[in-house]
Write an enzyme that holds these catalytic residues in place. Structure first.
Site, mmCIF file in Angstrom:
data_model
loop_
_atom_site.group_PDB
_atom_site.id
_atom_site.type_symbol
_atom_site.label_atom_id
_atom_site.label_comp_id
_atom_site.label_asym_id
_atom_site.label_seq_id
_atom_site.Cartn_x
_atom_site.Cartn_y
_atom_site.Cartn_z
ATOM 1 N N ALA A 223 0.738 -1.282 -0.086
ATOM 2 C CA ALA A 223 -0.109 -0.092 -0.005
ATOM 3 C C ALA A 223 0.754 1.398 -0.081
ATOM 4 O O ALA A 223 1.940 1.322 0.419
ATOM 5 C CB ALA A 223 -1.116 0.121 1.287
ATOM 6 N N GLY B 211 0.414 -5.736 0.627
ATOM 7 C CA GLY B 211 -0.456 -5.535 -0.596
ATOM 8 C C GLY B 211 0.210 -6.092 -1.953
ATOM 9 O O GLY B 211 -0.480 -6.501 -2.529
ATOM 10 N N GLU C 104 -0.147 -9.774 -1.872
ATOM 11 C CA GLU C 104 -1.530 -10.065 -1.848
ATOM 12 C C GLU C 104 -1.720 -9.890 -3.373
ATOM 13 O O GLU C 104 -2.811 -10.665 -3.786
ATOM 14 C CB GLU C 104 -2.376 -8.985 -1.036
ATOM 15 C CG GLU C 104 -2.161 -9.403 0.549
ATOM 16 C CD GLU C 104 -2.959 -8.472 1.443
ATOM 17 O OE1 GLU C 104 -3.855 -8.842 2.122
ATOM 18 O OE2 GLU C 104 -2.668 -7.268 1.194
ATOM 19 N N GLU D 265 2.402 -6.967 8.379
ATOM 20 C CA GLU D 265 1.349 -5.680 8.721
ATOM 21 C C GLU D 265 1.228 -6.023 10.004
ATOM 22 O O GLU D 265 1.268 -4.845 11.020
ATOM 23 C CB GLU D 265 0.049 -5.970 8.130
ATOM 24 C CG GLU D 265 -0.121 -5.468 6.842
ATOM 25 C CD GLU D 265 0.285 -6.453 5.642
ATOM 26 O OE1 GLU D 265 0.117 -6.306 4.209
ATOM 27 O OE2 GLU D 265 1.000 -7.594 5.907
#
Length: 252
Positions: A60, A110, A113, A133
């Site tokens: 992110a 992310g 992901e 995270e």
């Protein structure tokens, strides 16, 4: 932000958002536009996703995350952002072609992901993969808790998510997080050869096979909602806010 090339039945998408392909709303909108074109093409058998940067994707956009934490309504906005990640990654997973992620460098949070949303992953032995995270008091809430557990089982998911282990490409292959791992010097050639080989197969049989595989362990909507609710609640905790604040202070 994206370079799109066609090689026979293979579409190669190269992420070019310097310096780390950080995921933000602009990135999502741009990739959506690329996928709009891909989905409308019947001649595409493989989508090959790679990066022009030293990393695959670092996750992110930290500037966007920091902005969310500074807002009174930041938790709700963050949940809205993550819903968009869910939507985009679901879209990638359900493309009517085979998706291949070429991971040449770091794929954290992310970014990993995003790779998990692809059908296949090939990584450089030296690449670094993880979902760290929890170090910030957060969770891999863009499908990471769901896709990694489905892919590798709760044992490996626990190691990567609960212990925040960062593994290289070779170890990720051993754990089943990626399907292939090769030395960095060979990665580009190996990924291109793999995409070409898959692209030569029957597009119809690949699509049917992909849909049958997906029926074995479909993602849970309740799992997604758990990620969203968890993120919302964690953002209100003083411990999380302190960890995030310290992280950004250290970066400065």
């Amino acid at each position: 932000m994206f370079k799109v090339e066609t090689f026979g039945r293979v579409v190669r998408i190269t992420m070019q958002r310097a310096p780390v392909n950080a995921l933000n709303n602009e990135f999502i909108a741009g990739l959506d536009r690329v996928l709009d074109d891909v989905e409308g093409r019947k001649d595409v058998t493989v989508v090959h996703l790679r990066s022009s940067q030293r990393v695959f994707c670092a996750g992110a956009d930290l500037a966007q995350v920091e902005t969310r934490f500074a807002l009174d309504d930041g938790a709700n906005i963050m949940v809205r952002d993550i819903r968009e990640f869910h939507r985009l990654f679901d879209r990638i997973e359900h493309l009517p072609c085979v998706t291949l992620a070429e991971i040449g460098g770091t794929a954290f949070g992310g970014g990993f992901e995003l790779a998990l949303a692809c059908d296949l992953r090939v990584a450089a032995d030296e690449a670094k993969l993880g979902l760290p995270e929890a170090r910030l008091g957060l969770i891999p809430g863009a499908g990471g808790t769901q896709r990694l557990t489905r892919l590798c089982g709760p044992g490996t998911a626990g190691r990567i998510i609960l212990a925040c282990d960062i593994v290289d490409g070779a170890e990720a292959c051993r754990l089943g997080m990626v399907q292939w791992s090769v030395p960095a010097a060979r990665l580009v050639a190996e990924a291109e050869a793999l995409a070409e080989r898959i692209g030569s197969l029957s597009a119809a049989s690949l699509l049917v096979s992909k849909r049958c595989i997906a029926r074995v362990a479909p993602l849970s909507r309740t799992g997604y909602e758990g990620e969203l609710q968890g993120t919302h609640g964690l953002m209100a905790l003083e411990d999380t806010r302190s960890r995030v604040k310290a992280f950004f202070a250290q970066r400065r």
